[in-house]
Design an enzyme around this catalytic site. Structure first.
Site, PDB file in Angstrom:
ATOM      1  N   GLU A 110      -9.712 -10.171  -7.808  1.00  0.00           N
ATOM      2  CA  GLU A 110      -8.740  -9.079  -7.650  1.00  0.00           C
ATOM      3  C   GLU A 110      -7.607  -9.168  -8.681  1.00  0.00           C
ATOM      4  OE1 GLU A 110      -7.604  -9.361  -3.528  1.00  0.00           O
ATOM      5  OE2 GLU A 110      -9.605  -8.763  -2.828  1.00  0.00           O
ATOM      6  N   ARG A 152      -1.851 -14.270   4.077  1.00  0.00           N
ATOM      7  CA  ARG A 152      -2.628 -13.650   5.162  1.00  0.00           C
ATOM      8  C   ARG A 152      -1.918 -13.873   6.508  1.00  0.00           C
ATOM      9  NH1 ARG A 152      -6.969 -10.208   4.003  1.00  0.00           N
ATOM     10  NH2 ARG A 152      -7.984 -10.931   5.899  1.00  0.00           N
ATOM     11  N   ARG A 204       2.583  -6.738   9.295  1.00  0.00           N
ATOM     12  CA  ARG A 204       1.899  -5.630   9.973  1.00  0.00           C
ATOM     13  C   ARG A 204       2.372  -5.494  11.428  1.00  0.00           C
ATOM     14  NH1 ARG A 204      -4.016  -7.270   7.461  1.00  0.00           N
ATOM     15  NH2 ARG A 204      -3.912  -6.027   5.546  1.00  0.00           N
ATOM     16  N   ASN A 242      -1.801  -0.244   7.021  1.00  0.00           N
ATOM     17  CA  ASN A 242      -1.210  -1.510   7.472  1.00  0.00           C
ATOM     18  C   ASN A 242      -0.337  -2.189   6.412  1.00  0.00           C
ATOM     19  OD1 ASN A 242      -3.229  -2.359   5.804  1.00  0.00           O
ATOM     20  ND2 ASN A 242      -4.507  -3.235   7.411  1.00  0.00           N
ATOM     21  N   HIS A 266      -1.963  -5.445   1.391  1.00  0.00           N
ATOM     22  CA  HIS A 266      -3.232  -6.116   1.134  1.00  0.00           C
ATOM     23  C   HIS A 266      -2.926  -7.519   0.646  1.00  0.00           C
ATOM     24  CE1 HIS A 266      -7.180  -7.084  -0.547  1.00  0.00           C
ATOM     25  NE2 HIS A 266      -6.505  -7.580  -1.566  1.00  0.00           N
ATOM     26  N   TYR A 290     -12.474  -2.663  -3.469  1.00  0.00           N
ATOM     27  CA  TYR A 290     -13.006  -2.615  -2.108  1.00  0.00           C
ATOM     28  C   TYR A 290     -14.539  -2.599  -2.083  1.00  0.00           C
ATOM     29  CZ  TYR A 290      -8.401  -1.979   0.089  1.00  0.00           C
ATOM     30  OH  TYR A 290      -7.121  -2.167   0.577  1.00  0.00           O
ATOM     31  N   PHE A 304     -15.025   3.638   7.331  1.00  0.00           N
ATOM     32  CA  PHE A 304     -13.638   3.824   6.897  1.00  0.00           C
ATOM     33  C   PHE A 304     -13.487   3.739   5.381  1.00  0.00           C
ATOM     34  CE2 PHE A 304     -14.170  -0.699   7.941  1.00  0.00           C
ATOM     35  CZ  PHE A 304     -13.670  -1.323   6.798  1.00  0.00           C
ATOM     36  N   LYS A 312       0.840  -1.198   0.000  1.00  0.00           N
ATOM     37  CA  LYS A 312       0.000   0.000   0.000  1.00  0.00           C
ATOM     38  C   LYS A 312       0.882   1.257   0.000  1.00  0.00           C
ATOM     39  CE  LYS A 312      -3.851  -2.267   2.417  1.00  0.00           C
ATOM     40  NZ  LYS A 312      -4.747  -2.188   3.601  1.00  0.00           N
ATOM     41  N   THR A 326      -5.462  -7.266  10.710  1.00  0.00           N
ATOM     42  CA  THR A 326      -5.753  -5.983  10.061  1.00  0.00           C
ATOM     43  C   THR A 326      -5.239  -4.800  10.881  1.00  0.00           C
ATOM     44  OG1 THR A 326      -7.737  -6.978   9.103  1.00  0.00           O
ATOM     45  CG2 THR A 326      -7.639  -4.565   9.144  1.00  0.00           C
TER      46      THR A 326
HETATM   47  P1  DAT Z   1      -7.734  -6.782   5.505  1.00  0.00           P
HETATM   48  O1  DAT Z   1      -6.888  -5.786   4.753  1.00  0.00           O
HETATM   49  O2  DAT Z   1      -7.016  -7.339   6.698  1.00  0.00           O
HETATM   50  O3  DAT Z   1      -8.325  -7.847   4.608  1.00  0.00           O
HETATM   51  P2  DAT Z   1     -10.370  -5.556   5.502  1.00  0.00           P
HETATM   52  O4  DAT Z   1     -10.536  -6.119   4.131  1.00  0.00           O
HETATM   53  O5  DAT Z   1     -11.420  -5.864   6.512  1.00  0.00           O
HETATM   54  O6  DAT Z   1      -8.951  -5.954   6.123  1.00  0.00           O
HETATM   55  O7  DAT Z   1     -10.293  -3.959   5.404  1.00  0.00           O
HETATM   56  C1  DAT Z   1      -9.609  -3.321   4.348  1.00  0.00           C
HETATM   57  C2  DAT Z   1      -8.712  -2.265   4.952  1.00  0.00           C
HETATM   58  O8  DAT Z   1      -9.508  -1.242   5.565  1.00  0.00           O
HETATM   59  C3  DAT Z   1      -7.799  -2.759   6.053  1.00  0.00           C
HETATM   60  O9  DAT Z   1      -6.600  -3.302   5.534  1.00  0.00           O
HETATM   61  C4  DAT Z   1      -7.581  -1.541   6.882  1.00  0.00           C
HETATM   62  C5  DAT Z   1      -8.898  -0.797   6.764  1.00  0.00           C
HETATM   63  N1  DAT Z   1      -9.823  -1.100   7.880  1.00  0.00           N
HETATM   64  C6  DAT Z   1     -10.534  -2.236   8.047  1.00  0.00           C
HETATM   65  N2  DAT Z   1     -11.306  -2.177   9.130  1.00  0.00           N
HETATM   66  C7  DAT Z   1     -11.059  -0.960   9.692  1.00  0.00           C
HETATM   67  C8  DAT Z   1     -11.557  -0.279  10.841  1.00  0.00           C
HETATM   68  N3  DAT Z   1     -12.461  -0.832  11.652  1.00  0.00           N
HETATM   69  N4  DAT Z   1     -11.074   0.955  11.105  1.00  0.00           N
HETATM   70  C9  DAT Z   1     -10.163   1.537  10.314  1.00  0.00           C
HETATM   71  N5  DAT Z   1      -9.679   0.964   9.186  1.00  0.00           N
HETATM   72  C10 DAT Z   1     -10.109  -0.269   8.879  1.00  0.00           C
HETATM   73 MG    MG Z   2      -9.627  -7.564   3.009  1.00  0.00          MG
END
Ligand code: DAT
Ligand code: MG
Length: 143
Positions: free
Chosen positions: A135, A90, A107, A121, A124, A54, A62, A14, A96
């Site tokens: 994706e 993962r 992370r 973080n 991805h 996304y 968020f 990222k 996350t």
């Molecule tokens: P991941 O990247 O672990 O698959 P995700 O798909 O649930 O997580 O979310 C996409 C991104 O959005 C994640 O990398 C960071 C951000 N994110 C997720 N949940 C969040 C939250 N509750 N508050 C702030 N940022 C968040």
């Molecule tokens: Mg995700």
């Protein structure tokens, strides 16, 4: 037990990871784990690409901060290949929330909370075979 099929996953470094010079460290961990990269490109995302990437997060608090963050600088997109690579990346990435992510993970070792509206973080990784296929088609349509 049947041999697990060879999988592919989409990994993104990222904008925070690229800006902090951590691209090589992410690649190192993927390769050191034993996976092979089959595509790699420095890229600037677009709002259209991120809306699809996304899609599952539309409407969450968020979501817009996440899109703005992902547009804040270049990303490095790659495809990694090998048995169980989706699950394996993962695990390498960690949880996350970088504050809660285990030490030893990307992370957990390299990320922290910066007080922003979205967690920054570093990486991805696709979370299922279905997500990976979707994706990879979005980011590398010719592959
Ligand atoms: P991941 O990247 O672990 O698959 P995700 O798909 O649930 O997580 O979310 C996409 C991104 O959005 C994640 O990398 C960071 C951000 N994110 C997720 N949940 C969040 C939250 N509750 N508050 C702030 N940022 C968040
Ligand atoms: Mg995700």
């Amino acid at each position: 037990m049947n041999a697990p099929a060879i999988e592919r996953t989409l990994v993104l470094v990222k904008p925070d990871g690229v800006a902090r010079g951590l691209t090589g460290e992410v690649i190192r961990r993927v390769e050191a784990k034993g996976y092979r990269l089959t595509a790699l490109e420095l890229r600037t995302a677009t709002p259209e690409l991120l809306a699809e990437h996304y899609a599952e997060h539309h409407g969450k608090p968020f979501y817009q901060p996440l899109v703005d963050f992902m547009l804040s600088g270049p990303v490095v997109a790659m495809v990694a290949e090998g048995q169980r690579v989706i699950e394996a990346f993962r695990v390498l990435a960690g949880a996350t929330d970088p504050t809660a992510a285990a030490a030893g993970t990307i992370r957990g070792d390299l990320g922290r909370d910066w007080g922003a509206k979205v967690q920054q973080n570093i990486v991805h990784g696709s979370d299922s075979p279905q997500s990976a296929e979707r994706e990879i088609a979005l980011w590398f349509p010719s592959s």
